[in-house]
Design an enzyme around this catalytic site. Structure first.
Site, PDB file in Angstrom:
ATOM      1  N   CYS A 116       0.796  -1.217   0.000  1.00  0.00           N
ATOM      2  CA  CYS A 116       0.000   0.000   0.000  1.00  0.00           C
ATOM      3  C   CYS A 116       0.836   1.278   0.000  1.00  0.00           C
ATOM      4  O   CYS A 116       0.535   2.226  -0.726  1.00  0.00           O
ATOM      5  CB  CYS A 116      -0.958  -0.005   1.177  1.00  0.00           C
ATOM      6  N   HIS A 150      -2.704   0.464   6.882  1.00  0.00           N
ATOM      7  CA  HIS A 150      -2.874   0.718   5.448  1.00  0.00           C
ATOM      8  C   HIS A 150      -2.495   2.163   5.148  1.00  0.00           C
ATOM      9  O   HIS A 150      -2.488   3.014   6.029  1.00  0.00           O
ATOM     10  CB  HIS A 150      -4.344   0.466   5.075  1.00  0.00           C
ATOM     11  N   ASP A 180      -7.893   5.014  -3.377  1.00  0.00           N
ATOM     12  CA  ASP A 180      -6.981   3.973  -2.883  1.00  0.00           C
ATOM     13  C   ASP A 180      -6.436   3.182  -4.050  1.00  0.00           C
ATOM     14  O   ASP A 180      -7.070   2.242  -4.530  1.00  0.00           O
ATOM     15  CB  ASP A 180      -7.725   3.052  -1.909  1.00  0.00           C
TER      16      ASP A 180
END
Lengths: 680, 307
Positions: free
Chosen positions: A426, A470, A486
């Site tokens: 991430c 995250h 995202d």
């Protein structure tokens, strides 16, 4: 009866000593994880010496040796921990003295000192660990130490250890109701003294900087970060972006919130002085969610909330970048009640300095990325299209989600990720995406926090663990404000829609460095969930039972809480406990009721006494009848037949049939009515 | 209970009563002791009829009877017998001593040395004689009637408590009442009659009666009473030495015999009270009271029959 002094000086016997040693080991054991490791060798050393002394093989240590031991112990402690007056070092000191005391535990007085300190240490353990396991262990230790106390005070060697153990457990069990009432009803005063901060405690959770290029193997942990309990409907899994903080500054390698790491106080000032200026407004799709956050101790002040927070209790600082910060670092678990509005438009107009912050890029470096961004931006009619195309590139090119990415060096880390390695997690995706945005003149920032969580249907809460950490991005568009995007979700939709385990299923790297973590094994999920729910209840109802929840609970129990009602409640509880004790201690244990024939005979005797027959306790029934017959010859027959009926039941062993009892009653009735001539 | 045996026992008592006048209770107790397979100790002044009683019991129950006069120079061999060298076949042959009989009258037991006393007491407990590795069982039934002079008399070795405990009962006959004394003086009793005495019961019948004693019923209530009595002797209020479990068992056995003697198949508190003093008096050591008999009465009076 021994005098008190003598009783205290009395030598303890073998069973007392053995219990004492067992208790010491049990009490010290949980401390070994956090405190001085060599406490166990020290304890074993003194225990062995004591045991050898007991067997007569070794003499008792002289004062010189004792002094040497004390110096050694203190020296070791100072060497290991420094000489700061922290809670940690004080507890270590106590533990050491406790361990060394066993070398000279001879008399009952010594044993009592050890026992009292053991009680204290059991309680002190909860400064470090308040989990349910620690509590259960505490109960076990309590039973053990109480048993030791019994063994020391009552050296009668004929009492078996098991009996003593049962007695100790019984004593504690008897005290349990009182403990519960005190726990529930006693006023929960704020502490008169506070536990010093355990500054040495490790910080856990999300850190305030992010350097994806340096990480070759993202270490994961299954430790709990927090739990979130929803009262109403819960958001979907892919909406669960638990926002920690925004990272706006990039120096070519590392992402940070601001240019420099700021001390806590200045950071708070900066955040609070620049509250959101831009207007926020609810969109059509916005909805309110209420939830409770049960945060574990992290030694950091970050709170993790769903954006946008509209209300939070207890009070917390809400920064301009929509982060929430607790007043103090969380040294103990804490509950926050939060109301958030999802999908609100944030900052419809952007402050100039925030815009500047969100467009910042290093002066040079990552040229390939800059060029690509420029090229794509030129090709796109508007910002939204540009964003879509950048997103699309993550799926079009062979990007791969992995927890074991290659390292990216010190220079041009974004370039190497976007064009060469194309492997990362991430942080890589979020960082490169924000870079692409900024390079095209679109304000953007990295947001770190947690995503997802495991839903516990039974208790209606999510548990969010460290491996749920995250990083994602926010991009600012005019008219729309900050939008959450995202890129990781594009590359690995599983990560967001399900969880990390699913996302790296093929790689097999989920929790690969903690082989014993329960979360690693999906087949254990039922057990894990049940255990997690238990811990949740423990945390919610026991650890976090403060004056507020006490008021809530007592109000729910008693209705409106007045002092009269509270007093009545406590009084009633105490009476019930008193009755329980009386019952447990055998106050109401009555002798078995008298059999009917015995009762009749008692009445018969009372009758004779009333008629002034001289009382003779040693007289047998027959003798009594005889002496009565002598005084009242007219009644001789009745007297003697009554007694012979009685003797038949009592001594001949005949059954006390209804027939016989009826006859006895009839005879007795006759005697009651008979004429008893006065004795001359 | 078989009425025949009951009748036999009655007859025995009658016969003995005609021999020793006015001492019915003591005679009953003596029979009771015999039924309970215990040994009897009679303590009394010389000339009170101890020997006559022992002799009479042996005759009435048709038992084989020996009398040994204990003196300070009596040796165990005089009592038990000895291996004697037989010149004819050059071997040792066991000569049985006077102890090989069914009723042994150990007269003036406390005049013998402790060594001889012990020899006898061992025989009483084991009911056999062990000599040079051979065991010689005594005949059944076997009853020792020991007599002793009160300790105030000169030339006595007091029996230690442990040995007193071997005797089931201790009795004393005491002076006869005037009426009995008158009859005695008129020559209607005494030694002369002893020779004419006829057996009222055989040894087999006696054994049969003895076998019936344990069958006499005892209820829980009665045992409560017995236990209260025992507890009273042990709680230190009157006694410094209480009643041993062996003595407690003896008490119950005697009470059973007593009940049987009175034709009952169950024990009443009266039975316990009747035998309590004879069974317990010589085993109790009082705090202040030195007379066991009085001590026993005190305890009886202090304990409730029905609690």
């Amino acid at each position: 009866m021994l005098k008190r002094q003598d009783a205290l000086a009395e030598q303890i016997n073998l069973s007392g000593l053995v219990w004492l040693l067992i208790a010491q080991v049990i009490v010290v054991l949980p401390y070994t994880s956090a405190q001085v490791i060599w406490i166990i060798p020290a304890l074993l050393f003194s225990i062995c010496w004591r045991a050898l002394t007991l067997s007569g093989r070794v003499s008792q240590p002289s004062w010189r040796i004792k002094l040497l031991l004390v110096f050694l112990a203190f020296g070791g402690l100072a060497f290991g921990n420094g000489i700061a007056l922290t809670l940690h070092s004080m507890v270590s000191l106590l533990l050491l003295s406790f361990a060394l005391k066993s070398i000279e535990t001879h008399s009952r007085r010594d044993a009592l000192v050890v026992v009292w300190v053991a009680f204290f240490l059991i309680a002190a353990r909860f400064l470090f660990d308040q989990s349910i396991v620690a509590a259960l262990y505490g109960v076990v230790s309590l039973v053990c130490v109480t048993t030791t106390l019994i063994a020391v005070q009552n050296p009668n060697s004929s009492v078996s250890s098991f009996l003593r153990l049962r007695m100790g457990a019984g004593m504690l069990f008897t005290c349990l109701p009182l403990m519960l009432v005190i726990f529930v009803a006693a006023p929960r005063l704020p502490a008169l003294w506070s536990v010093p901060n355990m500054s040495s405690g490790p910080q856990t959770g999300v850190s305030d900087s992010m350097t994806p290029g340096d990480i070759a193997n993202l270490s994961q942990s299954a430790d709990l970060a927090f739990r979130a309990a929803f009262k109403g409907p819960r958001p979907a899994q892919n909406e669960l972006y638990w926002r920690g903080m925004a990272m706006s500054h990039f120096d070519g390698k590392t992402w940070r919130p601001f240019v420099n790491p700021l001390p806590d106080r200045e950071m708070r000032e900066l955040l609070s002085n620049n509250l959101p200026q831009g207007e926020s407004k609810s969109t059509d799709t916005s909805r309110k969610v209420d939830y409770e956050l049960l945060l574990e101790a992290s030694n950091q002040p970050w709170l993790f909330t769903l954006s946008t927070v509209t209300d939070i209790t207890p009070d917390a600082l809400l920064g301009f970048d929509y982060r929430a910060i607790a007043d103090q670092s969380l040294t103990a678990a804490k509950i926050y009640r939060v109301t958030s509005e999802l999908n609100t438009a944030r900052d419809l107009t952007l402050d100039p300095w925030v815009r500047e912050l969100s467009l910042q890029l290093p002066n040079s470096g990552n040229e390939r990325t800059r060029q690509l961004a420029k090229k794509m931006r030129v090709e796109s009619p508007d910002a939204a299209t540009y964003i879509d195309r950048v997103m699309a590139r993550y799926t079009a090119e062979p990007f791969h989600y992995t927890l074991k990415p290659p390292t990216l060096g010190d220079e041009d880390t974004i370039d190497s990720f976007l064009f060469d390695s194309m492997r990362g997690f991430c942080a890589h995706y979020a960082g490169s995406f924000v870079f692409m945005m900024r390079a095209a003149g679109i304000p953007a920032r990295v947001v770190v926090g947690y995503q997802g969580g495991e839903w516990n249907e039974e208790e209606m809460y999510f548990s969010v663990r460290q491996f749920d950490a995250h990083a994602w991005t926010e991009v600012w568009l005019p008219e729309r404000g900050w939008i959450r995007l995202d890129p990781t979700a594009r590359v690995a939709p599983n990560r967001v829609e399900q969880n990390l385990r699913e996302a790296v299923k093929d790689e097999g790297s989920f929790l690969s460095d903690s082989p014993f973590a329960m979360s690693r094994y999906s087949w254990l999920s039922d057990v894990r969930r049940g255990w997690d729910a238990t811990q949740y209840r423990w945390q919610k109802f026991v650890i976090n039972y403060d004056s507020e929840s006490q008021l809530e609970f007592l109000t729910a129990l008693l209705g409106k809480l007045t002092s009269t009602r509270a007093a009545l409640f406590v009084g009633a509880c105490l009476i019930i406990i008193g009755l329980f004790w009386a019952l447990a201690l055998g106050m109401f244990r009555r002798a078995a009721p008298l059999p009917a024939h015995q009762k009749l005979y008692q009445n018969f005797q009372n009758l004779l006494t009333r008629k002034e027959l001289p009382k003779d306790r040693a007289a047998t029934p027959t003798q009594q009848a005889l002496s009565a017959s002598k005084m009242w010859p007219a009644l001789a027959d009745d007297l003697q037949s009554f007694v012979s009926e009685y003797n038949a039941i009592c001594y001949e062993g005949q059954a006390a049939s209804k027939e016989k009892l009826r006859r006895m009653r009839k005879l007795l009735k006759g005697l009651y009515r008979a004429d008893w001539p006065l004795n001359s | 209970m078989s009425t025949a045996i009951q009748q036999n026992l009655e007859d025995c008592l009658q016969t003995l009563s005609s021999l020793i006048l006015g001492k019915e209770t003591q005679l009953k107790l003596a029979i009771c002791c015999l039924l309970a397979r215990g040994h009897l100790l009679i303590e009394d002044l010389p000339g009170m009829g101890k020997t006559t009683l022992a002799h009479g019991i042996a005759k009435v129950f048709a038992l084989d009877y020996n009398r040994v006069q204990f003196t300070s120079d009596l040796l165990p061999a005089d009592l038990l017998g000895a291996n004697v060298f037989d010149a004819r076949d050059s071997s040792f042959r066991f000569h049985r001593g006077p102890v090989f009989c069914q009723v042994l009258l150990a007269d003036e037991l406390n005049r013998a040395s402790p060594k001889s006393q012990s020899a006898l007491l061992e025989v009483m407990e084991e009911r056999q004689v062990s000599l040079d590795g051979t065991r010689y069982p005594l005949p059944e039934p076997f009853l020792v009637i020991g007599t002793q002079n009160p300790q105030s008399q000169s030339g006595t070795f007091a029996l230690p408590e442990s040995q007193l405990d071997r005797f089931l009962m201790k009795l004393s006959l005491g002076y006869p009442d005037p009426a009995a004394e008158r009859q005695l003086l008129q020559g209607n009793s005494g030694r002369a009659m002893l020779d004419e005495l006829k057996a009222s019961m055989t040894a087999e019948q006696l054994q049969e009666a003895q076998a019936m004693v344990p069958k006499v019923r005892v209820t829980a209530q009665l045992l409560d009473y017995v236990q209260r009595l025992i507890a009273r002797t042990r709680d230190g209020q009157e006694c410094s030495t209480g009643i041993s479990p062996r003595a407690a068992l003896a008490l119950l056995n005697c009470a059973k015999s007593w009940a049987m003697l009175h034709g009952r198949e169950h024990v009443l508190p009266e039975d316990i009270q009747a035998v309590f003093a004879p069974v317990c008096a010589h085993r109790l050591v009082g705090n202040e009271e030195t007379d066991g008999e009085l001590l026993a009465r005190k305890i009886l009076a202090a304990v409730e029959v029905i609690a």
